[in-house]
Scaffold this motif. Structure first.
Motif, PDB file in Angstrom:
ATOM      1  N   SER A 185      23.977  -6.241   8.690  1.00 57.18           N
ATOM      2  CA  SER A 185      23.313  -5.138   7.996  1.00 57.18           C
ATOM      3  C   SER A 185      22.813  -4.102   8.995  1.00 57.18           C
ATOM      4  N   SER A 186      22.873  -2.854   8.589  1.00 56.16           N
ATOM      5  CA  SER A 186      22.308  -1.787   9.404  1.00 56.16           C
ATOM      6  C   SER A 186      20.925  -1.435   8.887  1.00 56.16           C
ATOM      7  N   VAL A 187      20.124  -0.818   9.747  1.00 54.34           N
ATOM      8  CA  VAL A 187      18.783  -0.376   9.382  1.00 54.34           C
ATOM      9  C   VAL A 187      18.771   1.145   9.369  1.00 54.34           C
ATOM     10  N   LEU A 188      18.340   1.699   8.259  1.00 55.64           N
ATOM     11  CA  LEU A 188      18.253   3.144   8.094  1.00 55.64           C
ATOM     12  C   LEU A 188      16.806   3.567   8.313  1.00 55.64           C
ATOM     13  N   GLU A 189      16.578   4.418   9.296  1.00 58.02           N
ATOM     14  CA  GLU A 189      15.217   4.855   9.598  1.00 58.02           C
ATOM     15  C   GLU A 189      14.866   6.096   8.772  1.00 58.02           C
ATOM     16  N   ILE A 190      13.814   5.994   7.986  1.00 56.06           N
ATOM     17  CA  ILE A 190      13.396   7.083   7.100  1.00 56.06           C
ATOM     18  C   ILE A 190      12.058   7.649   7.582  1.00 56.06           C
ATOM     19  N   PRO A 191      12.027   8.898   8.034  1.00 53.07           N
ATOM     20  CA  PRO A 191      10.773   9.518   8.475  1.00 53.07           C
ATOM     21  C   PRO A 191       9.894   9.875   7.284  1.00 53.07           C
ATOM     22  N   VAL A 192       8.597   9.626   7.401  1.00 47.72           N
ATOM     23  CA  VAL A 192       7.667   9.860   6.286  1.00 47.72           C
ATOM     24  C   VAL A 192       6.402  10.543   6.791  1.00 47.72           C
ATOM     25  N   LEU A 193       5.988  11.570   6.074  1.00 46.30           N
ATOM     26  CA  LEU A 193       4.680  12.182   6.308  1.00 46.30           C
ATOM     27  C   LEU A 193       3.712  11.536   5.335  1.00 46.30           C
ATOM     28  N   TYR A 194       2.780  10.771   5.855  1.00 46.37           N
ATOM     29  CA  TYR A 194       1.868   9.996   5.023  1.00 46.37           C
ATOM     30  C   TYR A 194       0.594  10.776   4.712  1.00 46.37           C
ATOM     31  N   GLY A 195       0.046  10.514   3.519  1.00 47.52           N
ATOM     32  CA  GLY A 195      -1.264  11.028   3.138  1.00 47.52           C
ATOM     33  C   GLY A 195      -1.264  12.502   2.775  1.00 47.52           C
ATOM     34  N   GLY A 196      -2.450  13.003   2.450  1.00 44.70           N
ATOM     35  CA  GLY A 196      -2.583  14.398   2.045  1.00 44.70           C
ATOM     36  C   GLY A 196      -2.400  14.556   0.550  1.00 44.70           C
ATOM     37  N   GLU A 197      -3.062  15.508  -0.024  1.00 42.92           N
ATOM     38  CA  GLU A 197      -3.029  15.710  -1.469  1.00 42.92           C
ATOM     39  C   GLU A 197      -1.629  16.036  -1.969  1.00 42.92           C
ATOM     40  N   GLU A 198      -0.843  16.728  -1.145  1.00 46.99           N
ATOM     41  CA  GLU A 198       0.496  17.120  -1.579  1.00 46.99           C
ATOM     42  C   GLU A 198       1.522  16.013  -1.355  1.00 46.99           C
ATOM     43  N   MET A 199       1.451  15.352  -0.202  1.00 45.86           N
ATOM     44  CA  MET A 199       2.480  14.376   0.162  1.00 45.86           C
ATOM     45  C   MET A 199       2.163  12.955  -0.311  1.00 45.86           C
ATOM     46  N   GLY A 200       0.940  12.502  -0.061  1.00 47.01           N
ATOM     47  CA  GLY A 200       0.579  11.125  -0.388  1.00 47.01           C
ATOM     48  C   GLY A 200      -0.781  11.035  -1.031  1.00 47.01           C
ATOM     49  N   PRO A 201      -0.922  11.566  -2.248  1.00 50.29           N
ATOM     50  CA  PRO A 201      -2.238  11.665  -2.884  1.00 50.29           C
ATOM     51  C   PRO A 201      -2.915  10.337  -3.190  1.00 50.29           C
ATOM     52  N   ASP A 202      -2.146   9.229  -3.193  1.00 50.37           N
ATOM     53  CA  ASP A 202      -2.736   7.935  -3.547  1.00 50.37           C
ATOM     54  C   ASP A 202      -2.978   7.034  -2.340  1.00 50.37           C
ATOM     55  N   LEU A 203      -2.756   7.556  -1.141  1.00 56.63           N
ATOM     56  CA  LEU A 203      -2.936   6.724   0.050  1.00 56.63           C
ATOM     57  C   LEU A 203      -4.374   6.228   0.159  1.00 56.63           C
ATOM     58  N   ALA A 204      -5.332   7.097  -0.150  1.00 55.85           N
ATOM     59  CA  ALA A 204      -6.744   6.703  -0.059  1.00 55.85           C
ATOM     60  C   ALA A 204      -7.046   5.550  -1.019  1.00 55.85           C
ATOM     61  N   PHE A 205      -6.497   5.624  -2.230  1.00 54.92           N
ATOM     62  CA  PHE A 205      -6.734   4.549  -3.199  1.00 54.92           C
ATOM     63  C   PHE A 205      -6.103   3.246  -2.723  1.00 54.92           C
ATOM     64  N   VAL A 206      -4.859   3.315  -2.219  1.00 51.27           N
ATOM     65  CA  VAL A 206      -4.179   2.110  -1.750  1.00 51.27           C
ATOM     66  C   VAL A 206      -4.980   1.459  -0.635  1.00 51.27           C
ATOM     67  N   ALA A 207      -5.513   2.303   0.273  1.00 53.21           N
ATOM     68  CA  ALA A 207      -6.312   1.775   1.378  1.00 53.21           C
ATOM     69  C   ALA A 207      -7.595   1.120   0.869  1.00 53.21           C
ATOM     70  N   GLU A 208      -8.279   1.789  -0.049  1.00 53.09           N
ATOM     71  CA  GLU A 208      -9.516   1.242  -0.601  1.00 53.09           C
ATOM     72  C   GLU A 208      -9.242  -0.051  -1.364  1.00 53.09           C
ATOM     73  N   ASN A 209      -8.170  -0.064  -2.142  1.00 46.91           N
ATOM     74  CA  ASN A 209      -7.815  -1.249  -2.918  1.00 46.91           C
ATOM     75  C   ASN A 209      -7.510  -2.438  -2.010  1.00 46.91           C
ATOM     76  N   ALA A 210      -6.946  -2.149  -0.820  1.00 47.31           N
ATOM     77  CA  ALA A 210      -6.580  -3.207   0.124  1.00 47.31           C
ATOM     78  C   ALA A 210      -7.716  -3.557   1.080  1.00 47.31           C
ATOM     79  N   GLY A 211      -8.801  -2.782   1.036  1.00 49.18           N
ATOM     80  CA  GLY A 211      -9.901  -3.014   1.970  1.00 49.18           C
ATOM     81  C   GLY A 211      -9.524  -2.652   3.392  1.00 49.18           C
ATOM     82  N   LYS A 212      -8.709  -1.595   3.523  1.00 52.15           N
ATOM     83  CA  LYS A 212      -8.235  -1.170   4.836  1.00 52.15           C
ATOM     84  C   LYS A 212      -8.417   0.332   5.001  1.00 52.15           C
ATOM     85  N   THR A 213      -8.239   0.802   6.218  1.00 48.85           N
ATOM     86  CA  THR A 213      -8.255   2.240   6.453  1.00 48.85           C
ATOM     87  C   THR A 213      -6.868   2.791   6.103  1.00 48.85           C
TER      88      THR A 213
END
Length: 248
Positions: free
Chosen positions: A90-118
């Motif tokens: 199998s090959s591995v496909l590398e996917i670049p991601v801009l994480y967080g921010g209201e436009e790109m990742g509006p739920d990152l804060a919730f996921v972090a809080e739900n997991a008890g992580k930053t």
């Protein structure tokens, strides 16, 4: 693998499903991949298309060329050959991601809080895994990935969004994936990739393939903008490498 381990089920008048188990596992997925390869080698007249899923393989066929009963007999005869099938690495496909921010990742804060992580801890965990692409579906090129660290699992939205932008990376339960086109959805959005996972004008419209792995890589806004411009021009090529070798 024996005939008794696989169930053959009617799936309409032009398709059948070979069901290999009732759980999501890499071993079952390997059996499905081997069976799919065996089918390709057998070149059975009348088979139109095969569609792998988490635990089964759907076989579309032309009943004017081969009947359901005849097809099942031929498929059962292939099951004894699976141990001899060599599955390509199998090959591995590398996917670049801009994480967080209201436009790109509006739920990152919730996921972090739900997991008890930053938020950074969630990003570090999310980018640390090579995710097996078990299947594609829902929309063209939507990746159903396995292997996400359960410590960052998060519930689906109580009210799905009407429109999620193409490239959005989300989490729902113990799964993560990428929305390839604008579509409704209820996953928690933690980032976005500028890569076109689906492009109808491309020679190969769907970028990821079942059986590959995806590795997410965190990027900043400047790199996101650069890749987005290249992707729009059709010149961006995702980095890929054989699994086990790591990114060069």
């Amino acid at each position: 693998m024996t005939m008794a381990d696989v169930r053959f089920l009617l799936s309409g008048d032009t398709a059948l499903t070979a069901e290999f188990g009732n759980e999501i596992s890499e071993s079952i997925n390997a059996q499905i991949r081997a069976f799919n390869i065996a089918l390709e080698h057998a070149k059975i007249p009348g088979i139109v298309e095969t569609v792998p899923t988490y635990r089964s393989l759907m076989v579309h066929y032309d009943p004017g060329i081969i009947s359901y009963g005849s097809l099942v007999k031929k498929l059962k005869s292939l099951l004894t050959q699976l141990d001899k099938i060599e599955i390509p690495p199998s090959s591995v496909l590398e996917i670049p991601v801009l994480y967080g921010g209201e436009e790109m990742g509006p739920d990152l804060a919730f996921v972090a809080e739900n997991a008890g992580k930053t938020e950074q801890e969630v990003i570090d965990i999310h980018t640390s895994t090579e995710y097996l692409i078990y299947m594609l579906g829902f929309t063209p090129g939507f990746t159903y990935l396995g292997g996400m660290d359960e410590s960052i699992a998060a519930p689906r939205l109580s009210q799905p969004r009407v429109r999620i932008p193409a490239g959005s990376v989300g989490i729902a339960g113990k799964q993560t994936g990428v929305y390839p086109i604008d579509s409704p959805g209820g996953w928690q959005l933690i980032g976005r990739t500028p890569v076109k996972m689906y492009d109808p004008n491309r020679e190969t419209p769907i970028l990821p393939q079942a059986g590959q792995y995806i590795k997410f890589r965190a990027i900043d806004q400047a790199e996101y903008d650069r890749i987005a411009a290249e992707a729009e021009a059709g010149t961006y090529v995702c980095r890929s490498y054989p699994r086990g070798e790591g990114a060069k």
